[in-house]
Design a protein around this motif. Structure first.
Motif, PDB file in Angstrom:
ATOM      1  N   UNK A  37       0.841  -1.207   0.000  1.00  0.00           N
ATOM      2  CA  UNK A  37       0.000   0.000   0.000  1.00  0.00           C
ATOM      3  C   UNK A  37       0.877   1.257   0.000  1.00  0.00           C
ATOM      4  N   UNK A  38       0.360   2.274  -0.668  1.00  0.00           N
ATOM      5  CA  UNK A  38       1.097   3.512  -0.926  1.00  0.00           C
ATOM      6  C   UNK A  38       0.213   4.708  -0.599  1.00  0.00           C
ATOM      7  N   UNK A  39       0.848   5.804  -0.213  1.00  0.00           N
ATOM      8  CA  UNK A  39       0.114   7.059  -0.031  1.00  0.00           C
ATOM      9  C   UNK A  39       0.846   8.171  -0.779  1.00  0.00           C
ATOM     10  N   UNK A  40       0.045   9.160  -1.232  1.00  0.00           N
ATOM     11  CA  UNK A  40       0.593  10.365  -1.882  1.00  0.00           C
ATOM     12  C   UNK A  40      -0.190  11.557  -1.348  1.00  0.00           C
ATOM     13  N   UNK A  41       0.505  12.423  -0.577  1.00  0.00           N
ATOM     14  CA  UNK A  41      -0.157  13.542   0.103  1.00  0.00           C
ATOM     15  C   UNK A  41       0.393  14.870  -0.403  1.00  0.00           C
ATOM     16  N   UNK A  42      -0.507  15.854  -0.568  1.00  0.00           N
ATOM     17  CA  UNK A  42      -0.085  17.185  -1.031  1.00  0.00           C
ATOM     18  C   UNK A  42      -1.208  18.189  -0.877  1.00  0.00           C
ATOM     19  N   UNK A  43      -0.946  19.379  -1.398  1.00  0.00           N
ATOM     20  CA  UNK A  43      -1.906  20.480  -1.345  1.00  0.00           C
ATOM     21  C   UNK A  43      -2.742  20.507  -2.607  1.00  0.00           C
ATOM     22  N   UNK A  44      -4.005  20.835  -2.446  1.00  0.00           N
ATOM     23  CA  UNK A  44      -4.884  20.969  -3.614  1.00  0.00           C
ATOM     24  C   UNK A  44      -4.637  22.285  -4.351  1.00  0.00           C
ATOM     25  N   UNK A  45      -3.821  23.170  -3.786  1.00  0.00           N
ATOM     26  CA  UNK A  45      -3.516  24.453  -4.423  1.00  0.00           C
ATOM     27  C   UNK A  45      -2.226  24.384  -5.223  1.00  0.00           C
TER      28      UNK A  45
END
Length: 293
Positions: free
Chosen positions: A245-253
């Motif tokens: 399992x993998x995650x990718x997190x960031x800003x929507x802006x």
């Protein structure tokens, strides 16, 4: 003055036949008897006889009562009166246990089923699977933080949902399915990708071969703006059982993530932790069902 032969006349006693009968006061033999005196004497004798009979009946009644009392005492099991000052009888002890104590052959209960066994191979992991199975509901709460659930995706072409070096890693290790879901909190979004393999060994090898450029594609839509498309984002990789399992997190802006953006790191960690728990619960549910069969 003479009262006849033998001296003075004796007093008449009705109970003594030899006593002189009061036929007359002068004692002459030619006189008629005194009937009134005779009647009084007879009445006196009858009264004395009645008193004797009554007394004798009372004594007989007392004797009968005593016999009944003795019979009652005898019926109670003892003919001897107890002495309150005598010591109490010693209570007999319980008989000692004799005979052979039953013995039982030692038995061993079967070991509990390991939940991980049911998610380590496709042969045992037979429960329904899908994005909404692993990630149910419309939101997710981790501690005090609530994440809103966004779009989901499910593909058999694992490489099509990965980027840079991850497509090759998934393909080389036999990835058969890739599930994705996106969660948001304020201006932060995170996509979780779960790659499915046939064995635990394949998933573990995919995790080992993944590098810093092995990332999944972010999943936008349903009100979630594009994110991590050209901007720097934070990613994680892990595996459990036959799942990587993998995650990718960031800003929507479209803003780059830096080490100071602790909220982005916390979001990625929360979603990675929740994914691990869901995979583990999948194994626990199947182990419990198998134990009841």
């Amino acid at each position: 003055m003479s009262y006849g032969q033998g001296g003075p006349p004796s007093q008449w006693d009705p109970w003594k036949p030899e006593s002189q009968q009061p036929w007359n006061k002068g004692g002459g033999s030619g006189q008629s008897p005194d009937w009134a005196a005779l009647a009084d004497a007879s009445e006196t004798r009858h009264k004395r006889r009645r008193l004797l009979l009554i007394g004798g009946g009372a004594i007989a009644t007392v004797a009968i009562g005593t016999a009944v009392a003795v019979a009652v005492v005898s019926a109670n099991g003892s003919n001897q009166a107890s002495d309150p000052s005598s010591p109490l009888p010693v209570t007999a002890g319980l008989p000692s246990a004799t005979g052979t104590v039953p013995s039982f052959a030692p038995t061993s209960a079967p070991p509990p089923l390991d939940p991980k066994d049911f998610i380590s191979s496709a042969q045992k992991d037979r429960a329904p699977l899908g994005p909404d199975v692993l990630f149910p509901g419309t939101q997710l709460t981790m501690g005090d933080t609530v994440y809103k659930k966004g779009p989901t995706a499910d593909t058999r072409n694992c490489a099509s949902a990965a980027k840079v070096t991850l497509p090759k890693v998934l393909t080389d290790n036999g990835c058969s399915r890739l599930l994705r879901v996106t969660y948001t909190k304020d201006d932060i979004a995170v996509t979780v990708g779960v790659a499915v393999f046939d064995t635990e060994a394949q998933a573990a090898k995919a995790k080992q071969q993944a590098d810093a450029k092995s990332i999944i594609k972010s999943l936008a839509g349903g009100g979630v703006k594009e994110f991590c498309d050209g901007a720097v984002c934070r990613s994680t990789t892990n595996s459990y059982g036959r799942y990587a399992y993998f995650t990718l997190s960031g800003f929507t802006a479209a803003k780059n993530v830096t080490e100071k953006d602790t909220a982005v790191f916390a979001t990625g960690n929360d979603l990675a932790e929740f994914t691990f728990r869901q995979i583990r619960r999948r194994g626990e549910a199947q182990a419990s069902a198998a134990a009841e069969e």
